[in-house]
Structures are given as C-alpha cells and as structure tokens.
Write a protein that holds these residues in place. Sequence first.
Motif, PDB file in Angstrom:
ATOM      1  N   GLY A   1      31.668 -18.261  -2.537  1.00  0.00           N
ATOM      2  CA  GLY A   1      32.232 -17.069  -3.159  1.00  0.00           C
ATOM      3  C   GLY A   1      33.519 -17.396  -3.880  1.00  0.00           C
ATOM      4  N   VAL A   2      34.097 -16.372  -4.530  1.00  0.00           N
ATOM      5  CA  VAL A   2      35.332 -16.552  -5.271  1.00  0.00           C
ATOM      6  C   VAL A   2      36.026 -15.202  -5.381  1.00  0.00           C
ATOM      7  CG1 VAL A   2      34.219 -16.184  -7.518  1.00  0.00           C
ATOM      8  CG2 VAL A   2      36.360 -17.482  -7.397  1.00  0.00           C
ATOM      9  N   PHE A   3      37.366 -15.240  -5.385  1.00  0.00           N
ATOM     10  CA  PHE A   3      38.187 -14.078  -5.696  1.00  0.00           C
ATOM     11  C   PHE A   3      38.773 -14.285  -7.092  1.00  0.00           C
ATOM     12  CE2 PHE A   3      38.593 -13.039  -1.085  1.00  0.00           C
ATOM     13  CZ  PHE A   3      38.255 -11.698  -1.189  1.00  0.00           C
ATOM     14  N   ASN A   4      38.673 -13.263  -7.936  1.00  0.00           N
ATOM     15  CA  ASN A   4      39.258 -13.328  -9.271  1.00  0.00           C
ATOM     16  C   ASN A   4      40.547 -12.533  -9.389  1.00  0.00           C
ATOM     17  OD1 ASN A   4      35.899 -13.134 -10.158  1.00  0.00           O
ATOM     18  ND2 ASN A   4      37.136 -14.951 -10.590  1.00  0.00           N
ATOM     19  N   ASN A   5      40.854 -11.742  -8.353  1.00  0.00           N
ATOM     20  CA  ASN A   5      42.069 -10.925  -8.378  1.00  0.00           C
ATOM     21  C   ASN A   5      42.819 -11.097  -7.065  1.00  0.00           C
ATOM     22  OD1 ASN A   5      41.398  -9.597 -10.941  1.00  0.00           O
ATOM     23  ND2 ASN A   5      39.829  -8.547  -9.768  1.00  0.00           N
ATOM     24  N   THR A   6      44.127 -11.160  -7.157  1.00  0.00           N
ATOM     25  CA  THR A   6      44.937 -11.237  -5.945  1.00  0.00           C
ATOM     26  C   THR A   6      44.929  -9.893  -5.223  1.00  0.00           C
ATOM     27  OG1 THR A   6      46.936 -10.649  -7.175  1.00  0.00           O
ATOM     28  CG2 THR A   6      46.420 -12.994  -6.940  1.00  0.00           C
ATOM     29  N   GLY A   7      45.208  -9.935  -3.935  1.00  0.00           N
ATOM     30  CA  GLY A   7      45.252  -8.698  -3.168  1.00  0.00           C
ATOM     31  C   GLY A   7      44.880  -8.951  -1.714  1.00  0.00           C
ATOM     32  N   GLU A   8      44.840  -7.866  -0.974  1.00  0.00           N
ATOM     33  CA  GLU A   8      44.454  -7.905   0.436  1.00  0.00           C
ATOM     34  C   GLU A   8      43.158  -7.130   0.604  1.00  0.00           C
ATOM     35  OE1 GLU A   8      46.236  -5.614   4.080  1.00  0.00           O
ATOM     36  OE2 GLU A   8      47.415  -7.447   3.838  1.00  0.00           O
ATOM     37  N   TYR A   9      42.154  -7.774   1.182  1.00  0.00           N
ATOM     38  CA  TYR A   9      40.826  -7.188   1.274  1.00  0.00           C
ATOM     39  C   TYR A   9      40.339  -7.215   2.726  1.00  0.00           C
ATOM     40  CZ  TYR A   9      41.204  -8.125  -3.699  1.00  0.00           C
ATOM     41  OH  TYR A   9      41.650  -8.185  -5.000  1.00  0.00           O
ATOM     42  N   GLN A  10      39.398  -6.333   3.004  1.00  0.00           N
ATOM     43  CA  GLN A  10      38.896  -6.177   4.363  1.00  0.00           C
ATOM     44  C   GLN A  10      37.733  -7.128   4.623  1.00  0.00           C
ATOM     45  OE1 GLN A  10      39.990  -3.849   6.983  1.00  0.00           O
ATOM     46  NE2 GLN A  10      38.816  -5.422   7.988  1.00  0.00           N
ATOM     47  N   GLY A  11      37.790  -7.801   5.753  1.00  0.00           N
ATOM     48  CA  GLY A  11      36.659  -8.579   6.241  1.00  0.00           C
ATOM     49  C   GLY A  11      36.232  -8.044   7.587  1.00  0.00           C
ATOM     50  N   LEU A  12      34.964  -8.185   7.904  1.00  0.00           N
ATOM     51  CA  LEU A  12      34.473  -7.566   9.131  1.00  0.00           C
ATOM     52  C   LEU A  12      33.222  -8.266   9.622  1.00  0.00           C
ATOM     53  CD1 LEU A  12      32.399  -4.410   8.337  1.00  0.00           C
ATOM     54  CD2 LEU A  12      33.474  -5.709   6.515  1.00  0.00           C
ATOM     55  N   ALA A  13      32.856  -7.930  10.863  1.00  0.00           N
ATOM     56  CA  ALA A  13      31.567  -8.325  11.422  1.00  0.00           C
ATOM     57  C   ALA A  13      30.604  -7.171  11.200  1.00  0.00           C
ATOM     58  CB  ALA A  13      31.705  -8.637  12.910  1.00  0.00           C
ATOM     59  N   SER A  14      29.543  -7.405  10.455  1.00  0.00           N
ATOM     60  CA  SER A  14      28.623  -6.333  10.103  1.00  0.00           C
ATOM     61  C   SER A  14      27.354  -6.358  10.948  1.00  0.00           C
ATOM     62  CB  SER A  14      28.244  -6.431   8.624  1.00  0.00           C
ATOM     63  OG  SER A  14      27.725  -7.713   8.317  1.00  0.00           O
ATOM     64  N   HIS A  15      27.408  -7.032  12.086  1.00  0.00           N
ATOM     65  CA  HIS A  15      26.264  -7.095  12.988  1.00  0.00           C
ATOM     66  C   HIS A  15      26.767  -6.832  14.406  1.00  0.00           C
ATOM     67  CE1 HIS A  15      22.143  -8.604  14.017  1.00  0.00           C
ATOM     68  NE2 HIS A  15      22.746  -8.767  15.184  1.00  0.00           N
ATOM     69  N   TYR A  16      26.187  -5.841  15.072  1.00  0.00           N
ATOM     70  CA  TYR A  16      26.660  -5.480  16.411  1.00  0.00           C
ATOM     71  C   TYR A  16      26.502  -6.668  17.363  1.00  0.00           C
ATOM     72  CZ  TYR A  16      27.179  -3.065  20.833  1.00  0.00           C
ATOM     73  OH  TYR A  16      27.593  -2.694  22.077  1.00  0.00           O
ATOM     74  N   SER A  17      27.583  -6.976  18.097  1.00  0.00           N
ATOM     75  CA  SER A  17      27.570  -8.157  18.958  1.00  0.00           C
ATOM     76  C   SER A  17      28.162  -7.890  20.339  1.00  0.00           C
ATOM     77  CB  SER A  17      28.351  -9.297  18.292  1.00  0.00           C
ATOM     78  OG  SER A  17      29.695  -8.910  18.039  1.00  0.00           O
ATOM     79  N   GLY A  18      28.276  -6.617  20.730  1.00  0.00           N
ATOM     80  CA  GLY A  18      28.754  -6.351  22.066  1.00  0.00           C
ATOM     81  C   GLY A  18      29.893  -5.358  22.103  1.00  0.00           C
ATOM     82  N   HIS A  19      30.534  -5.297  23.253  1.00  0.00           N
ATOM     83  CA  HIS A  19      31.509  -4.247  23.541  1.00  0.00           C
ATOM     84  C   HIS A  19      32.687  -4.261  22.578  1.00  0.00           C
ATOM     85  CE1 HIS A  19      34.661  -2.075  25.825  1.00  0.00           C
ATOM     86  NE2 HIS A  19      33.643  -1.362  26.262  1.00  0.00           N
ATOM     87  N   GLY A  20      33.182  -5.430  22.216  1.00  0.00           N
ATOM     88  CA  GLY A  20      34.362  -5.516  21.353  1.00  0.00           C
ATOM     89  C   GLY A  20      34.054  -5.657  19.882  1.00  0.00           C
ATOM     90  N   PHE A  21      32.841  -5.294  19.477  1.00  0.00           N
ATOM     91  CA  PHE A  21      32.406  -5.482  18.090  1.00  0.00           C
ATOM     92  C   PHE A  21      33.313  -4.758  17.095  1.00  0.00           C
ATOM     93  CE2 PHE A  21      30.093  -2.810  15.015  1.00  0.00           C
ATOM     94  CZ  PHE A  21      29.832  -3.757  14.045  1.00  0.00           C
ATOM     95  N   SER A  22      33.744  -3.547  17.436  1.00  0.00           N
ATOM     96  CA  SER A  22      34.510  -2.744  16.482  1.00  0.00           C
ATOM     97  C   SER A  22      35.855  -3.375  16.145  1.00  0.00           C
ATOM     98  CB  SER A  22      34.730  -1.332  17.048  1.00  0.00           C
ATOM     99  OG  SER A  22      35.429  -1.382  18.278  1.00  0.00           O
ATOM    100  N   GLY A  23      36.348  -4.278  16.985  1.00  0.00           N
ATOM    101  CA  GLY A  23      37.622  -4.935  16.716  1.00  0.00           C
ATOM    102  C   GLY A  23      37.512  -6.223  15.934  1.00  0.00           C
TER     103      GLY A  23
END
Length: 403
Positions: free
Chosen positions: A201-223
């Motif tokens: 992948g590549v970023f073409n613009n500076t900034g702060e972006y969200q990354g996440l786990a998009s597959h449920y993996s247990g009790h602490g998944f939401s964090g």
Amino acid sequence: MRILPRLARFVALAPVFLALSACKLEVLKPSGDIAERQKDLLLASTGLMLIIIIPVMVLIVLFSWRYRASNRNATYKPNWDHSTKFELVIWAAPLLIIICLGALTWVGTHLLDPYRPLDRLSASQPVPDKDPFRVEVVALDWKWLFIYPEQGIATINELAVPVDREVEFSLTSSSVMNAFYIPAMAGMIYAMPGMETTLHGVFNNTGEYQGLASHYSGHGFSGMRFKTHALEQAAFDEWVDEARAGGGMLDRQRYLELEAPSENVKPMSFADVDPELFDRVVNMCVEQNKICMAEMMALDAQGGTGLAGTINVAQLTHDKNVRRGLARPVLGQEPFMVTSFCTPADSARMFDDLRQSQPVTRVDQSPMRGIALPRPENRLGLGIDMPRLIQDARRTNAVEPQL
C-alpha cells in the motif's frame, strides 16, 4: 395527536444521527492510491448494479399505482402468460450487467492483489527504483505489534510510515486469525498463526488515520485499534528517533510477556528488537528449546529423524494456551514439544539468509494478464543442510537442545 408519537421517535433517534454524522468516510475518501482504486471499483460495481435496481424500484411503484383496485382504466388480461420481448429484456439486461461486473471485478481484483508490488504511487507518480518500506505486523491478544526491520525498532498499537513510499506489510498472528485493515490506505488482509501474508500500500497525503482489527477475535477485540501516522520523511525520521530515545528491548522473553492477553493497551515503543523475532513468531518457535515449524517440515520431507526423533522431546509446560489462561484436556500422554536439531551456527545462518531482501519484481499491468503470482518460498526453508543434520542426529542417537 398522531404527530406527537412520531416526533418523540424522531427525538429519540437524534443521538444516533448525531453520532453517525461524526463518522469519517475513509473508505469513500481514501488517502492512498490503492484505496482510491478500490473505491473506484466499488463505485463502478455499485453503478452497474443500480442499472437494474433503480428501474425495478421505479417499476414496483409504477405497477402498484397503475394496477391499483380503484383504477378501472387499467388493462386486465387474466390469461396472459408470455411475451418474447419482455422475456428478452428481463434476461438480456441482467446477463449483460453480470458479464460487465464480472470482467470489471476480475481485472480489478488482480490489479489490486495485496501480494503484488505496486505499479505506481499515484496516477501521476511512478514507483521509484528503490525497495519498499517494510513493516512486520503481529496480531496479538488484543493488540498490534509493529516491527521495523530496517530501523531496528518496534511499537505497540501505533504505526508510522512515510508518504509517497511503497509500504510492504508482512503479517502473522500469535494465536487466532485476525484481520488487518487501514481503510484510507489499502484493503483488509488476514493475519493467521503459522502463516505469513503480504499487503502492499501507499499513503499520498500526510495525516493521522484509523487502523483496526476487522475480524472478531475474542473478548478484547474492540480495543484492537491503532493510529496510523502518514509523515513526510523528515517527520518520520524524528518519530524513529523518539522511539529509540524511549529505550526498551523487545527480545523473545519480552515478546512472550506481551503475547499474554491484555485489553486496551496504550501505545508503546522499543528502541531495539531481536532481528529473528518475526521469523520465529511465524514458525511458532519463540520459546526456548522449541523446534521451528519450517525446520520440522524440512526434516519430515527428508523422511523424518528415526529413533533420534522419538527421544528428542521436552515436556511442554508453558505454551500459548497456558498464557491465555485456557485449560487443555489431556488424553493419554502429556503434551510435549520437540527441541531443535539446528546448532546455533545453523540457526544463525538460516535467519541471516532469510533476512536478505529479495529483489522486487514488478509486473507489467498493461495489458492485463491473468497470470497468478509465484508461490512464495518458505521463510525458513532455505539455507539449512538438512541431510547433514539428520545424519548427525541418527549417528549420535540423541540430540541435546541447542536453542
């Protein structure tokens, strides 16, 4: 009086609308070329499907109005059963849409294959003649570990990459399957234990972006969320210096401590990291005196280790199930693990060979060709003199743990 209940329902839903209004449309407003092309593919596919959906919705309303019970002027034909023109329209139009949609999806998914090196940084910017920026990613319970092999640092739940630079992610997991997703940069890809996946992948613009786990993996998944910083090269160098100034060593023992389940972990960094750590995570041999998965498969491919293999075992008292606090039912013999057959010199040579960067092969994507990518070689299946190791093991009839 009927207006009041409706107004009350609208007021009750107002907080939901306010919350949704704060959402960032990162999928439809990407900041990288790969995500931009994925957005175009999504919009084009949706447009093709709307060619059928919109007329159908309009005709539903039209027919309901035209043939309502009170309309005595509507034509009534109870014995009608066939129309060639009507059949041609309702079958030919969807068939053409499916053909176009299939061709678009096939070409688009091959061009955007996550394993394929980039063919451009943006529509107006070609890829420079330099290796991609490499990041090794491990999905832990429940946090993300990022290892920077070139910079020799590591972070937890925080990622930073330079803009306008191809980024190559190598991903694996410590225990269960998970999914790595930065919507503004590239598509989702799975991270699985005992395997390595790749994402470009590549970023073409500076900034702060969200990354996440998009597959449920247990009790602490939401964090399992992290901030991704797309920085200019100078700002990225400063970020690396700050991480190094924070101190800390991520060795095999520290990794085993991090692997234990924990939730909502704050970002942290390590100034130094074991260069073999990611390869050992992939091959499930971070623990001391535990054979690597690839070494075991290579031994099996040579016909096994005979009598030496039956006695070269160590009782398994500390594995990922114990660290996760899970009880394992024991049927018959107690669990055990095989210790490594490699000497320290063999192991060092094996990892040194694998850490050497391979040249990037970029595929000419015009015109598009339906040629699959070559099957990747095993990261630990190179540089080991397995026949000699097996011969030595059988000759000594017993092997002492070396790692």
